[in-house]
Write an enzyme that holds these catalytic residues in place. Structure first.
Site, mmCIF file in Angstrom:
data_model
loop_
_atom_site.group_PDB
_atom_site.id
_atom_site.type_symbol
_atom_site.label_atom_id
_atom_site.label_comp_id
_atom_site.label_asym_id
_atom_site.label_seq_id
_atom_site.Cartn_x
_atom_site.Cartn_y
_atom_site.Cartn_z
ATOM 1 C CG ASP A 1 3.591 -5.508 11.092
ATOM 2 O OD1 ASP A 1 4.332 -5.920 11.678
ATOM 3 O OD2 ASP A 1 2.802 -6.318 10.335
ATOM 4 N NE ARG A 59 -2.479 -0.390 3.480
ATOM 5 C CZ ARG A 59 -2.681 0.265 4.523
ATOM 6 N NH1 ARG A 59 -3.906 1.083 4.486
ATOM 7 N NH2 ARG A 59 -2.151 0.247 5.893
ATOM 8 C CB SER A 97 5.429 -6.087 8.416
ATOM 9 O OG SER A 97 4.737 -4.821 8.390
#
Ligand code: GLC
Length: 488
Positions: free
Chosen positions: A207, A92, A153
């Site tokens: 994350d 994203r 992450s």
């Protein structure tokens, strides 16, 4: 949906009825006693200490990486930030506009094809750079130098807020030439190769850390971040005194967020006493055998596959789906998704509407109501073990922090969509934490995007005011709340 006010009721509910008792021999390994979970906590605590000590850290399974994040946003952050979120099957790009206490987010999701997840580092970072270039063009942002926060992450050894070397790949990724490299540098180089974008990478965050950052500004008691998604990981605020691996100045504030990377717990065999034959088979056929043992018993990337292996076994034993086609997805690795587990467990009556839909989707024909009951029972056992293991991990951290009131920020698709994960974790944590500790599990919204942008924003603010250049100040000093306005 069955709700359980205490563990005893849940355990009673789990006792199978007469008809499905004959499958017990094949699933009993998922039912662990409270003393097993206490043993897990003891071992985890030991392994965490190993990860925090200088002499044992290099060989420790649980890496306990100091993150250089030592505080939270205070609400005075302003301006436009780019944020990136890489860690699952999607990537994203977000534009985060901070306006005093409001945050406005626009984002776009791009798919990462499997050939890129298993390709070279150059291919991966070129793909990411292309997506950023497109996003910047589509949002008319060309011509500005945007500060960027990157939620990456995977386990990284941080050498600064914007310098992070990948220690190993986890989940579905295995891109060549990236382990040991500085992620920020790889991204900067790719951006230069592929775009005209001018960005400044200000922070790289895990994350779990983003999740903690994003939730902590609405709850001052929040000191733990937990991800229950494709993978499973947690971070927490630790006092510097306990972090022997902290090489920087021990300046105020005397705390830092530790990214535990507890998914690797058990890689040295210490969890073998509770693993089942299904866990071993899943591991053997994974892209990283012997690695991420705890994560493989909890994470969404794996849970559906464990269920599938059990169902397949029951079928072979003649205990489930008496006439099923060999071509059916039940016999294909990776074809039983964890979202099915959540759907199946959301069935609340004897019509088994969701369960039937899933069985139709994977191509099982001629199933009976009895089959549906067994499928749901298997899902329940496997997800309860996952929830209880995550709870044992959290209880270990809660006991370490040892404050009377503590909030845990949680994010991830497994936690969001499973109908009982939250309740099961709460019941188990209650059973395992020191008496007198009050805890709360709070869903954190968009920690990956928002958390990264906020970390970048705080870093810039501090840099401009010349306060502790490469780290962020104490949580306790920063009381201001930020309201979030999300755009679809
Ligand atoms: C894996 C990664 C870790 C991440 C977690 C959740 O365990 O190693 O960095 O936080 O997945 O996405």
């Amino acid at each position: 949906m069955a709700e359980f006010s205490d563990m005893k009721k849940f355990v009673e509910w789990l006792v199978p009825d007469e008809n499905i008792k004959h499958i017990e021999a094949f699933v009993k390994g998922f039912k662990l006693s409270t003393s097993s979970y206490k043993r897990v906590m003891h071992l985890l605590n030991q392994e965490m200490n190993q990860g925090l000590m200088r002499h044992s850290q290099p060989l420790a399974d649980i890496k306990m990486f100091p993150t250089f994040v030592r505080s939270l946003p205070d609400g005075s952050e302003k301006g436009d930030f780019l944020a990136l979120d890489l860690g699952g099957t999607n990537f994203r790009v977000l534009l985060v506009r901070l306006q005093g206490h409001d945050i406005d987010i626009q984002s776009k999701t791009y798919l990462i094809p499997q050939r890129i997840m298993l390709g070279t580092g150059t291919q991966l970072f070129d793909h990411i750079a292309d997506c950023i270039g497109k996003f910047v063009r589509d949002h008319n942002l060309s011509g500005q130098t945007l500060p960027l926060g990157f939620t990456f992450s995977f386990p990284c050894k941080q050498e600064g807020l914007a310098k992070a070397r990948l220690s190993k790949w986890t989940k579905g990724f295995r891109c060549e030439g990236v382990v040991g490299e500085d992620i920020c540098q790889l991204l900067q180089e790719a951006l230069k190769r592929r775009t005209n974008c001018s960005v400044e990478i200000v922070a790289i965050v895990n994350d779990a850390v983003g999740t903690l950052m994003s939730a902590a500004h609405v709850d001052r008691n929040c000191e733990i971040g937990l991800i229950l998604g494709t993978g499973c990981n947690a971070c927490y605020m630790e006092t510097l005194e306990n972090v022997q691996t902290w090489d920087e100045e021990k300046s105020h504030p005397d705390q830092v967020i530790i990214n535990t990377e507890w998914g690797a717990f058990g890689d040295n065999g210490c969890l073998d006493f509770l693993r089942t034959e299904y866990d071993r088979e899943l591991d053997t056929f994974s892209i990283n055998p012997g690695r991420q043992i705890m994560e493989k018993m909890i994470g969404g990337m794996y849970m559906g596959e464990i269920v599938r292996l059990v169902l397949e076994r029951l079928n072979m034993e003649g205990l489930l789906f008496r006439s099923v086609d060999n071509e059916c997805d039940l016999f294909e690795r990776g074809r039983f998704y964890t979202k099915y587990v959540s759907e199946i467990e959301s069935d609340t009556d004897d019509f088994y509407h969701n369960t039937k839909q899933v069985l139709d989707e994977i191509g099982v024909e001629n199933y009976t109501t009895e089959d549906c009951k067994i499928v749901k029972y298997v899902c329940t056992l496997i997800s309860a073990r996952a929830a209880f293991l995550a709870a044992a991990g959290l209880a270990t951290l809660i006991n370490r922090i040892n404050k009377t009131d503590i909030t845990i920020a949680v994010d991830g698709s497994l936690y969001r969509f499973h109908p009982r994960f939250h309740n099961l974790m709460c019941l188990k944590i209650q059973e395992l934490v020191k008496p007198g500790i009050k805890f709360k599990l709070a869903l954190s919204h968009d920690g990956s995007g928002k958390g990264a942008a906020l970390t970048a924003a705080v870093s810039l603010r501090l840099r401009n005011t010349k306060v502790i250049p490469d780290t962020l100040p104490a949580m306790s000093e920063l009381p201001v709340r930020i309201g979030i306005k999300q755009k679809a």
